[in-house]
Design a protein around this motif. Structure first.
Motif, PDB file in Angstrom:
ATOM      1  N   ALA A 113       0.801  -1.226   0.000  1.00 41.98           N
ATOM      2  CA  ALA A 113       0.000   0.000   0.000  1.00 41.98           C
ATOM      3  C   ALA A 113       0.837   1.281   0.000  1.00 41.98           C
ATOM      4  CB  ALA A 113      -0.946  -0.006   1.195  1.00 41.98           C
ATOM      5  N   GLY A 114       1.960   1.294   0.653  1.00 42.18           N
ATOM      6  CA  GLY A 114       2.755   2.513   0.771  1.00 42.18           C
ATOM      7  C   GLY A 114       3.728   2.764  -0.368  1.00 42.18           C
ATOM      8  N   TYR A 115       3.727   1.918  -1.399  1.00 41.37           N
ATOM      9  CA  TYR A 115       4.740   2.021  -2.438  1.00 41.37           C
ATOM     10  C   TYR A 115       4.187   2.387  -3.818  1.00 41.37           C
ATOM     11  CZ  TYR A 115       7.606  -0.125   1.124  1.00 41.37           C
ATOM     12  OH  TYR A 115       8.252  -0.376   2.293  1.00 41.37           O
ATOM     13  N   PHE A 116       2.938   2.777  -3.881  1.00 32.65           N
ATOM     14  CA  PHE A 116       2.333   3.099  -5.171  1.00 32.65           C
ATOM     15  C   PHE A 116       3.055   4.254  -5.863  1.00 32.65           C
ATOM     16  CE2 PHE A 116      -1.052   5.281  -7.709  1.00 32.65           C
ATOM     17  CZ  PHE A 116      -1.155   4.307  -8.695  1.00 32.65           C
ATOM     18  N   GLU A 117       3.394   5.300  -5.104  1.00 32.90           N
ATOM     19  CA  GLU A 117       4.099   6.452  -5.693  1.00 32.90           C
ATOM     20  C   GLU A 117       5.469   6.031  -6.238  1.00 32.90           C
ATOM     21  OE1 GLU A 117       2.633   9.365  -6.300  1.00 32.90           O
ATOM     22  OE2 GLU A 117       0.830   8.616  -5.302  1.00 32.90           O
ATOM     23  N   SER A 118       6.141   5.127  -5.541  1.00 36.38           N
ATOM     24  CA  SER A 118       7.432   4.615  -6.029  1.00 36.38           C
ATOM     25  C   SER A 118       7.247   3.845  -7.329  1.00 36.38           C
ATOM     26  CB  SER A 118       8.076   3.701  -4.990  1.00 36.38           C
ATOM     27  OG  SER A 118       8.425   4.438  -3.850  1.00 36.38           O
ATOM     28  N   PHE A 119       6.186   3.063  -7.411  1.00 36.04           N
ATOM     29  CA  PHE A 119       5.859   2.328  -8.631  1.00 36.04           C
ATOM     30  C   PHE A 119       5.680   3.294  -9.796  1.00 36.04           C
ATOM     31  CE2 PHE A 119       2.082   1.217 -11.222  1.00 36.04           C
ATOM     32  CZ  PHE A 119       2.601   0.164 -11.960  1.00 36.04           C
ATOM     33  N   LEU A 120       4.941   4.379  -9.572  1.00 30.49           N
ATOM     34  CA  LEU A 120       4.714   5.367 -10.632  1.00 30.49           C
ATOM     35  C   LEU A 120       6.026   5.946 -11.131  1.00 30.49           C
ATOM     36  CD1 LEU A 120       1.612   7.270  -9.200  1.00 30.49           C
ATOM     37  CD2 LEU A 120       1.641   5.463 -10.939  1.00 30.49           C
ATOM     38  N   SER A 121       6.924   6.216 -10.212  1.00 26.80           N
ATOM     39  CA  SER A 121       8.229   6.780 -10.568  1.00 26.80           C
ATOM     40  C   SER A 121       9.114   5.745 -11.267  1.00 26.80           C
ATOM     41  CB  SER A 121       8.912   7.298  -9.300  1.00 26.80           C
ATOM     42  OG  SER A 121      10.177   7.808  -9.594  1.00 26.80           O
ATOM     43  N   GLU A 122       9.154   4.532 -10.731  1.00 27.43           N
ATOM     44  CA  GLU A 122      10.002   3.487 -11.313  1.00 27.43           C
ATOM     45  C   GLU A 122       9.585   3.125 -12.734  1.00 27.43           C
ATOM     46  OE1 GLU A 122       9.651   0.352  -8.443  1.00 27.43           O
ATOM     47  OE2 GLU A 122      10.805   1.475  -6.947  1.00 27.43           O
ATOM     48  N   GLN A 123       8.292   3.217 -13.022  1.00 25.97           N
ATOM     49  CA  GLN A 123       7.780   2.896 -14.351  1.00 25.97           C
ATOM     50  C   GLN A 123       7.708   4.141 -15.252  1.00 25.97           C
ATOM     51  OE1 GLN A 123       7.229  -0.299 -15.326  1.00 25.97           O
ATOM     52  NE2 GLN A 123       8.101  -0.746 -13.325  1.00 25.97           N
ATOM     53  N   PHE A 124       8.161   5.289 -14.742  1.00 20.01           N
ATOM     54  CA  PHE A 124       8.202   6.564 -15.473  1.00 20.01           C
ATOM     55  C   PHE A 124       6.827   7.144 -15.788  1.00 20.01           C
ATOM     56  CE2 PHE A 124      11.965   4.044 -16.713  1.00 20.01           C
ATOM     57  CZ  PHE A 124      12.902   4.763 -16.012  1.00 20.01           C
TER      58      PHE A 124
END
Length: 178
Positions: A113-124
């Motif tokens: 749940a706390g890593y969605f923003e990181s996912f958005l960044s990692e996938q550009f």
């Protein structure tokens, strides 16, 4: 896409106008290198399209910003072909903030749940923008060496939102990028 090296430019038999154009290209490359940049000159037929997520392509045809971990700028100059476009930041919205798009992205995400923003960044995904209604893209024109602000930790200005043009019927594009 093919890189055009300075030694290849020097080998070309050119008209007087062509020789002047070559001088300009070589000068621009030299000036950028003298300022610590790593410019390349590319002949582009077309860019690779991103078809991973049909509702959210992350290729250069989409309005986007460039990101770097250190202070750096992107330099662009189209010498031939369709030029790049920029969009005033006030006329764009980050796609990941559009509710319908965000919901679709959440369907792709399978992490904690706390890593969605990181996912958005990692996938550009967070680098791409949607032009607002009545937005007025600005052409960078031909022969203009443009310095685009990049998203980096110490940036004092917003990054420049830009995109590559759609090619016209196989027309090639001559682009300097650094």
């Amino acid at each position: 896409m093919a890189e055009l090296h300075p030694d290849e430019l020097l080998e070309l038999q050119l008209t007087e106008q062509g020789q002047r154009a070559r001088e300009i290209l070589l000068h621009d490359l030299k000036v950028l290198k003298a300022h610590g940049a790593s410019p390349t000159l590319n002949v582009i037929q077309s860019y690779e399209r991103d078809d991973s997520y049909l509702f959210f392509p992350t290729d250069v045809y989409s309005f986007h910003v460039d990101r770097a971990p250190i202070p750096v700028d992107t330099f662009l100059c189209t010498y031939y072909g369709e030029p790049s476009e920029i969009l005033p930041n006030s006329q764009a919205e980050q796609k990941v903030l559009v509710p319908e798009i965000r919901e679709e992205l959440k369907k792709l995400y399978d992490g904690g749940a706390g890593y969605f923003e990181s996912f958005l960044s990692e996938q550009f995904f967070d680098l791409h923008y949607l032009a607002k209604a009545n937005a007025q893209p600005i052409s960078l024109g031909l022969g203009h060496l443009c310095r685009l602000a990049t998203d980096h930790p110490n940036s004092k200005v917003p990054p420049c939102i830009h995109r590559a043009p759609q090619e016209k019927n196989g027309q090639k594009r001559l682009l300097l990028i650094s």
